[in-house]
Design an enzyme around this catalytic site. Structure first.
Site, short mmCIF file in Angstrom:
data_model
loop_
_atom_site.label_atom_id
_atom_site.label_comp_id
_atom_site.label_asym_id
_atom_site.label_seq_id
_atom_site.Cartn_x
_atom_site.Cartn_y
_atom_site.Cartn_z
N LYS A 1 -23.22 1.37 30.86
CA LYS A 1 -21.75 1.48 30.84
C LYS A 1 -21.16 0.13 31.20
CE LYS A 1 -19.10 3.90 33.98
NZ LYS A 1 -18.22 2.81 34.50
N GLU B 1 -10.33 6.24 33.21
CA GLU B 1 -10.13 6.43 34.66
C GLU B 1 -8.66 6.25 35.03
OE1 GLU B 1 -12.91 4.41 37.19
OE2 GLU B 1 -11.79 4.90 39.01
N ASP C 1 -24.39 1.57 35.21
CA ASP C 1 -23.30 0.60 35.10
C ASP C 1 -23.86 -0.81 35.07
OD1 ASP C 1 -20.64 1.40 34.89
OD2 ASP C 1 -20.51 1.95 37.01
O1 KIV Z 1 -18.95 3.46 39.24
C1 KIV Z 1 -18.52 4.62 39.07
O2 KIV Z 1 -18.79 5.54 39.85
C2 KIV Z 1 -17.69 4.87 37.90
C3 KIV Z 1 -17.08 6.24 37.78
C4 KIV Z 1 -15.98 6.41 38.76
C5 KIV Z 1 -16.62 6.51 36.41
O3 KIV Z 1 -17.50 4.02 37.10
#
Ligand code: KIV
Length: 273
Positions: free
Chosen positions: A122, A191, A92
């Site tokens: 992401k 989500e 992320d």
């Molecule tokens: O940060 C995370 O764990 C997420 C998932 C819930 C998709 O973005």
């Protein structure tokens, strides 16, 4: 043999996710934030591991995902990437690392890719970040989008409720998904949105959809590993299926250890030098 010279194990790629969608093979994803957990998840055969910014909650105990930094994400992502041989590893981009300017987004994305060894990034958001995503994809970085409940916007939403239940927000979400698909995302996380909307998005985009609280028709599913293993205390949303109760197992094991120590029953002669 390690790394790219290892020919024993076929690494899951971003393209493989899209191929799995086309072939109707469901994609399994879980989060992980450390070497030991990632080793177990990868060994079990999960297709993708997300080093989510949920590390902010799960690992650091923050109330939301906003405080986690690029440096902290790099630490977690590097630990996971070191462990994984087969699964696609996605990191992320944390809050503030891609919203300020395109140049800053590119610099942070390149830094995360160089310093962690993950396979993809992401990012949360729709049309407003499609330009940045297109640029990252153009320079060779695979990207997963994230729509619906986007926890980095918790203050705008005012909580973690189900998103896009009304027509206007649902239509915007579909338009955002199409924009992310056209920008080159190989997958989109959906989500906490109605199952019917996730079904519609899944039909409309060529990239894979990965649901969490988005029903059963998405191309894959993701859960936070600590939630599905019963390690997280007091968190049980409707979408969460708990596959184990490791929190209880850990408590029992720790209490047995304490009892043994207090009774001088640990270590035994065999456990001593
Ligand atoms: O940060 C995370 O764990 C997420 C998932 C819930 C998709 O973005």
């Amino acid at each position: 043999m390690a790394g790219y010279l290892n020919t024993d194990i076929k690494k899951v790629t971003a393209n493989k996710f899209v191929a799995m969608k086309r072939q109707g093979e469901k994609i399994s994803m879980l989060t992980a934030y450390d070497f030991t957990t990632a080793t177990i998840l990868d060994g079990a055969g999960v297709d993708g591991i997300l080093v989510g910014d949920s590390a902010s909650n799960v690992m650091a105990g923050n109330a939301n995902t906003l405080p986690i930094t690029v440096d902290e994400m790099i630490y977690h992502a590097r630990s996971v990437a070191r462990a994984v041989r087969r699964a696609l590893v996605v990191c992320d981009m944390p809050f503030g690392s891609y919203q300020v300017s395109k140049d800053m987004a590119v610099a942070n994305a390149v830094r995360i890719m160089k310093e962690t060894g993950v396979d993809a990034l992401k990012m949360e958001g729709g049309k407003e970040i499609a330009d940045i995503i297109k640029h990252l994809v153009d320079i060779g970085i695979p990207v997963i989008g994230h729509l619906g409940l986007t926890p980095q916007s918790v203050h705008k939403f005012g909580g973690y409720g189900v998103r896009a239940q009304e027509t206007a927000e649902a239509e915007k979400l579909i338009a955002d998904a199409v924009a992310l698909d056209e920008a080159g995302c190989f997958a989109i996380t959906l989500e906490k949105v109605p199952a019917a909307l996730a079904t519609e998005v899944t039909k409309r985009v060529s990239c894979a959809t990965i649901g969490i609280g988005a029903g059963n028709a998405t191309d894959g599913q993701i859960l936070v590993y600590a939630d599905m293993l019963g390690l997280t205390q007091g968190f049980k949303p409707k979408f969460l299926r708990q596959y184990a109760n490791l929190g209880k197992e850990m408590t029992d094991a720790v209490q047995a250890y304490i009892t043994d120590v207090k009774a001088s029953a640990f270590p035994s002669a065999e456990e001593s030098y």
